[in-house]
Design a protein around this motif. Structure first.
Motif, PDB file in Angstrom:
ATOM      1  N   ALA A  21       0.824  -1.212   0.000  1.00 22.47           N
ATOM      2  CA  ALA A  21       0.000   0.000   0.000  1.00 22.47           C
ATOM      3  C   ALA A  21       0.863   1.269   0.000  1.00 22.47           C
ATOM      4  O   ALA A  21       0.608   2.207  -0.754  1.00 22.47           O
ATOM      5  CB  ALA A  21      -0.923  -0.015   1.223  1.00 22.47           C
ATOM      6  N   VAL A  22       1.874   1.285   0.847  1.00 22.98           N
ATOM      7  CA  VAL A  22       2.696   2.496   0.962  1.00 22.98           C
ATOM      8  C   VAL A  22       3.745   2.501  -0.144  1.00 22.98           C
ATOM      9  O   VAL A  22       4.503   1.553  -0.306  1.00 22.98           O
ATOM     10  CB  VAL A  22       3.404   2.537   2.334  1.00 22.98           C
ATOM     11  CG1 VAL A  22       4.393   3.692   2.384  1.00 22.98           C
ATOM     12  CG2 VAL A  22       2.382   2.673   3.437  1.00 22.98           C
ATOM     13  N   LEU A  24       5.019   5.010  -3.923  1.00 21.38           N
ATOM     14  CA  LEU A  24       5.013   6.279  -4.646  1.00 21.38           C
ATOM     15  C   LEU A  24       3.620   6.896  -4.629  1.00 21.38           C
ATOM     16  O   LEU A  24       3.468   8.105  -4.748  1.00 21.38           O
ATOM     17  CB  LEU A  24       5.448   6.044  -6.086  1.00 21.38           C
ATOM     18  CG  LEU A  24       6.887   5.552  -6.251  1.00 21.38           C
ATOM     19  CD1 LEU A  24       7.153   5.194  -7.703  1.00 21.38           C
ATOM     20  CD2 LEU A  24       7.859   6.619  -5.779  1.00 21.38           C
ATOM     21  N   ASN A  26       1.705   7.292  -2.148  1.00 21.36           N
ATOM     22  CA  ASN A  26       1.586   8.189  -0.999  1.00 21.36           C
ATOM     23  C   ASN A  26       2.504   9.396  -1.118  1.00 21.36           C
ATOM     24  O   ASN A  26       2.139  10.506  -0.768  1.00 21.36           O
ATOM     25  CB  ASN A  26       1.970   7.457   0.292  1.00 21.36           C
ATOM     26  CG  ASN A  26       1.233   6.160   0.449  1.00 21.36           C
ATOM     27  OD1 ASN A  26       1.327   5.283  -0.403  1.00 21.36           O
ATOM     28  ND2 ASN A  26       0.487   6.038   1.499  1.00 21.36           N
ATOM     29  N   TYR A 103       4.627   3.287 -13.275  1.00 17.97           N
ATOM     30  CA  TYR A 103       5.172   3.318 -11.912  1.00 17.97           C
ATOM     31  C   TYR A 103       6.668   3.019 -11.918  1.00 17.97           C
ATOM     32  O   TYR A 103       7.439   3.633 -11.188  1.00 17.97           O
ATOM     33  CB  TYR A 103       4.424   2.260 -11.097  1.00 17.97           C
ATOM     34  CG  TYR A 103       4.449   2.414  -9.598  1.00 17.97           C
ATOM     35  CD1 TYR A 103       3.380   3.004  -8.941  1.00 17.97           C
ATOM     36  CD2 TYR A 103       5.490   1.927  -8.829  1.00 17.97           C
ATOM     37  CE1 TYR A 103       3.363   3.113  -7.556  1.00 17.97           C
ATOM     38  CE2 TYR A 103       5.484   2.035  -7.447  1.00 17.97           C
ATOM     39  CZ  TYR A 103       4.413   2.627  -6.823  1.00 17.97           C
ATOM     40  OH  TYR A 103       4.398   2.743  -5.457  1.00 17.97           O
ATOM     41  N   PHE A 224      -5.885   3.651  -5.527  1.00 16.59           N
ATOM     42  CA  PHE A 224      -4.477   3.447  -5.915  1.00 16.59           C
ATOM     43  C   PHE A 224      -3.606   3.284  -4.680  1.00 16.59           C
ATOM     44  O   PHE A 224      -2.792   2.375  -4.565  1.00 16.59           O
ATOM     45  CB  PHE A 224      -4.025   4.651  -6.741  1.00 16.59           C
ATOM     46  CG  PHE A 224      -2.664   4.494  -7.347  1.00 16.59           C
ATOM     47  CD1 PHE A 224      -2.501   3.884  -8.577  1.00 16.59           C
ATOM     48  CD2 PHE A 224      -1.536   4.974  -6.694  1.00 16.59           C
ATOM     49  CE1 PHE A 224      -1.242   3.736  -9.146  1.00 16.59           C
ATOM     50  CE2 PHE A 224      -0.275   4.833  -7.254  1.00 16.59           C
ATOM     51  CZ  PHE A 224      -0.125   4.219  -8.489  1.00 16.59           C
ATOM     52  N   LEU A 226      -4.371   2.467  -1.599  1.00 14.17           N
ATOM     53  CA  LEU A 226      -4.596   1.284  -0.762  1.00 14.17           C
ATOM     54  C   LEU A 226      -4.318  -0.014  -1.529  1.00 14.17           C
ATOM     55  O   LEU A 226      -4.491  -1.097  -0.987  1.00 14.17           O
ATOM     56  CB  LEU A 226      -6.029   1.280  -0.231  1.00 14.17           C
ATOM     57  CG  LEU A 226      -6.400   2.386   0.751  1.00 14.17           C
ATOM     58  CD1 LEU A 226      -7.887   2.307   1.107  1.00 14.17           C
ATOM     59  CD2 LEU A 226      -5.574   2.302   2.027  1.00 14.17           C
ATOM     60  N   MET A 230      -7.872  -4.151  -7.766  1.00 15.90           N
ATOM     61  CA  MET A 230      -7.260  -4.876  -8.884  1.00 15.90           C
ATOM     62  C   MET A 230      -6.683  -6.232  -8.460  1.00 15.90           C
ATOM     63  O   MET A 230      -5.879  -6.810  -9.169  1.00 15.90           O
ATOM     64  CB  MET A 230      -6.197  -4.016  -9.551  1.00 15.90           C
ATOM     65  CG  MET A 230      -5.305  -3.236  -8.637  1.00 15.90           C
ATOM     66  SD  MET A 230      -3.901  -4.166  -8.109  1.00 15.90           S
ATOM     67  CE  MET A 230      -3.027  -4.285  -9.643  1.00 15.90           C
ATOM     68  N   CYS A 232      -4.736  -7.095  -6.021  1.00 24.68           N
ATOM     69  CA  CYS A 232      -3.441  -7.187  -5.373  1.00 24.68           C
ATOM     70  C   CYS A 232      -3.612  -7.748  -3.964  1.00 24.68           C
ATOM     71  O   CYS A 232      -2.877  -8.646  -3.534  1.00 24.68           O
ATOM     72  CB  CYS A 232      -2.837  -5.794  -5.325  1.00 24.68           C
ATOM     73  SG  CYS A 232      -1.211  -5.792  -4.677  1.00 24.68           S
ATOM     74  N   SER A 318       6.025  -1.934  -3.437  1.00 25.61           N
ATOM     75  CA  SER A 318       4.771  -1.831  -4.198  1.00 25.61           C
ATOM     76  C   SER A 318       4.898  -2.477  -5.572  1.00 25.61           C
ATOM     77  O   SER A 318       3.979  -3.170  -6.016  1.00 25.61           O
ATOM     78  CB  SER A 318       4.362  -0.370  -4.359  1.00 25.61           C
ATOM     79  OG  SER A 318       4.159   0.223  -3.106  1.00 25.61           O
ATOM     80  N   SER A 321       4.455  -6.109  -5.334  1.00 16.30           N
ATOM     81  CA  SER A 321       3.075  -6.584  -5.185  1.00 16.30           C
ATOM     82  C   SER A 321       2.319  -6.508  -6.503  1.00 16.30           C
ATOM     83  O   SER A 321       1.487  -7.353  -6.808  1.00 16.30           O
ATOM     84  CB  SER A 321       2.347  -5.804  -4.083  1.00 16.30           C
ATOM     85  OG  SER A 321       2.057  -4.493  -4.501  1.00 16.30           O
TER      86      SER A 321
HETATM   87  N1  PHE Z   1      -0.452   1.385  -3.426  1.00 13.26           N
HETATM   88  C1  PHE Z   1       0.768   1.553  -4.141  1.00 13.26           C
HETATM   89  C2  PHE Z   1       1.300   2.944  -3.830  1.00 13.26           C
HETATM   90  O1  PHE Z   1       0.618   3.719  -3.204  1.00 13.26           O
HETATM   91  C3  PHE Z   1       0.593   1.353  -5.620  1.00 13.26           C
HETATM   92  C4  PHE Z   1      -0.164   0.121  -5.961  1.00 13.26           C
HETATM   93  C5  PHE Z   1      -1.385   0.218  -6.607  1.00 13.26           C
HETATM   94  C6  PHE Z   1       0.327  -1.121  -5.587  1.00 13.26           C
HETATM   95  C7  PHE Z   1      -2.127  -0.915  -6.889  1.00 13.26           C
HETATM   96  C8  PHE Z   1      -0.404  -2.264  -5.870  1.00 13.26           C
HETATM   97  C9  PHE Z   1      -1.620  -2.155  -6.499  1.00 13.26           C
HETATM   98  O2  PHE Z   1       2.368   3.290  -4.220  1.00 13.26           O
END
Ligand code: PHE
Length: 451
Positions: A21-22, A24, A26, A103, A224, A226, A230, A232, A318, A321
């Protein structure tokens, strides 16, 4: 499925999920979305989206993953054989590819900045010089692409080492360190001249700025950030233990993720105003603000070195994941080895990565709906595919899954309480899908409720 991989410890479960979750989302995406959408009003809508939509969708994904013990697409095939619901999984796998496509480019930028910190070339420049330097670098050909390749290679290496040794071990070290450095940088930023203006921008809402597109952006950002909508978290929760308390993990991940976004806001906006940078600067906001902050600190080069390492690592937990969503799907549904599956995924991602990187430079003129390829991938995934996936996930569990099964899984067969089960179920079944649908229709202009 027997002998399925799991995470190795309770802490590992939390850290890997927080690690996903944490990232880019954030520290890079949240501040620039907030800057582009008017500040505090966006923050308010964002927090509402996290609580009303994000949390219920996350718990629902945890249910699907751990109950089915399958990857994002396989889960729907297992729970509703022969139905069309598996489209949710394919939407997720495709979104994973597309998100990784832009990303990993931004993740690559963090490596460039890390190297610049080491070589000392981040020091002694004005705000305008930092902006010009970023533009020159990100619109170039060779360097940004080379860094993207390095980042995809790093992700690939960890993903092929599997769940316990790769993903979990990496997250355990990086996440606590990241918190620490963010907190230190917040203090530095808050003590800059004119810091108060940044705090006002962040916390003093102007309700006139809540437009339909700001609401869509806030919802997209919530999904996005959290990592939901999708599959994850379906994939990760399929590696959880039977004893894992799903409700607690969901709450912890949501709170920590929101805390990091807020810290990022407090770190960035006072500096934005202090150095007179435009809050609407877009994708470069973080990359031009922070070097300025470091320049104001004793041992600035050391701080920027630590910060960009940690940002790269947060991005890595991230990208792992995201990569795992696609790899687990290819591996389990097409029955090939992990190494092979991961290679196909990495090659696909590299193609998207190269095109998105070039779309910020020499291929700038090629746009669709006025968006560069980079921005198109970002827009379509965050603002359409993830909320759409989240809506379908709620509808699926709300309509297809027996409430007793849902409750039994979320309470570990009645061994832990779920005090607000009915509230959760109501939000998941009605509020979340209706609200997401409403935001879509409003943005498309089919319902005219807000400009
Ligand atoms: N949540 C991740 C972030 O904030 C990006 C991400 C999105 C990861 C969707 C996995 C699935 O950077």
């Amino acid at each position: 499925m027997t002998n399925r991989a799991t995470f190795g410890s309770k802490l590992g479960v939390i850290l890997a999920t927080v690690g996903s979750a944490v990232g880019l989302g954030n520290i890079w995406r949240f501040p620039y979305m907030l800057g582009e959408n008017g500040g505090a009003a966006f923050l308010l809508v964002y927090i509402l989206c996290i609580l009303l939509l994000g949390l219920p969708v996350m718990i629902t994904e945890f249910f699907i993953g751990r109950y089915s013990q399958r990857n994002a697409a396989g889960a729907f095939k297992a729970l509703a054989p022969g139905s069309k619901w598996s489209i949710i999984g394919y939407n997720g796998v495709l979104a994973a590819f597309m998100i990784l496509g832009f990303y990993s480019v931004v993740a690559g930028w963090t490596l460039e900045y890390f190297v610049q910190a080491v070589t000392g070339s981040l020091g002694g420049k004005s705000a305008a010089e930092f902006t010009a330097d970023f533009e020159r670098f990100s619109s170039g050909v060779f360097r940004p692409i080379a860094w993207t390749v390095v980042f995809v290679a790093l992700t690939h290496t960890i993903v092929i080492s599997g769940v316990k040794n790769g993903i979990e071990r990496a997250s355990k070290i990086m996440m606590p360190l990241l918190f620490l450095i963010l907190a230190i940088l917040c203090v530095r930023s808050l003590t800059l001249p004119d810091a108060g203006k940044g705090i006002a921008f962040l916390f003093n809402p102007d309700f006139g700025k809540i437009t339909s597109s700001a609401i869509l952006s806030a919802m997209g950002q919530a999904f996005f950030s959290l990592s939901i909508g999708m599959g994850c978290l379906i994939t990760y929760s399929s590696y959880f233990y039977k004893e894992t308390n799903l409700q607690r993990i969901a709450l912890q991940v949501t709170l920590l993720d929101t805390l990091v976004a807020l810290l990022a806001g407090v770190m960035i906006f006072p500096a934005v105003f202090s150095f007179q940078i435009e809050p609407t600067a877009g994708v470069e906001l973080v990359f031009i603000t922070l070097p300025n902050v470091f320049g104001q600190m004793p041992f600035g080069a050391v701080w920027s070195f630590i910060f960009f390492v940690l940002l790269a690592l947060a991005a890595l937990t991230s990208t792992i994941s995201l990569h795992e969503v696609a790899t687990a799907y290819v591996l389990e549904e097409h029955k090939i080895s992990r190494a092979k599956a991961a290679t196909y995924v990495s090659l696909g991602v590299l193609v998207l990565g190269v095109v998105s990187s070039l779309s910020l430079g020499i291929w700038k003129e090629y746009t669709l709906f006025g968006l560069s390829f980079f921005n198109l991938l970002d827009y379509v995934t965050a603002k359409i595919m993830l909320p759409f996936g989240g809506m379908l996930i709620c509808l699926f569990v709300g309509r297809r899954i027996d409430r007793k099964i849902l409750k039994a899984e979320l309470t570990n067969n009645g061994t832990i309480p779920f005090y607000f089960f009915h509230t959760y179920a109501f939000f998941m079944k009605y509020i979340a899908p209706v609200a997401i649908g409403f935001i879509f229709l409003n943005e498309l202009g089919i319902i005219k409720w807000m400009v």
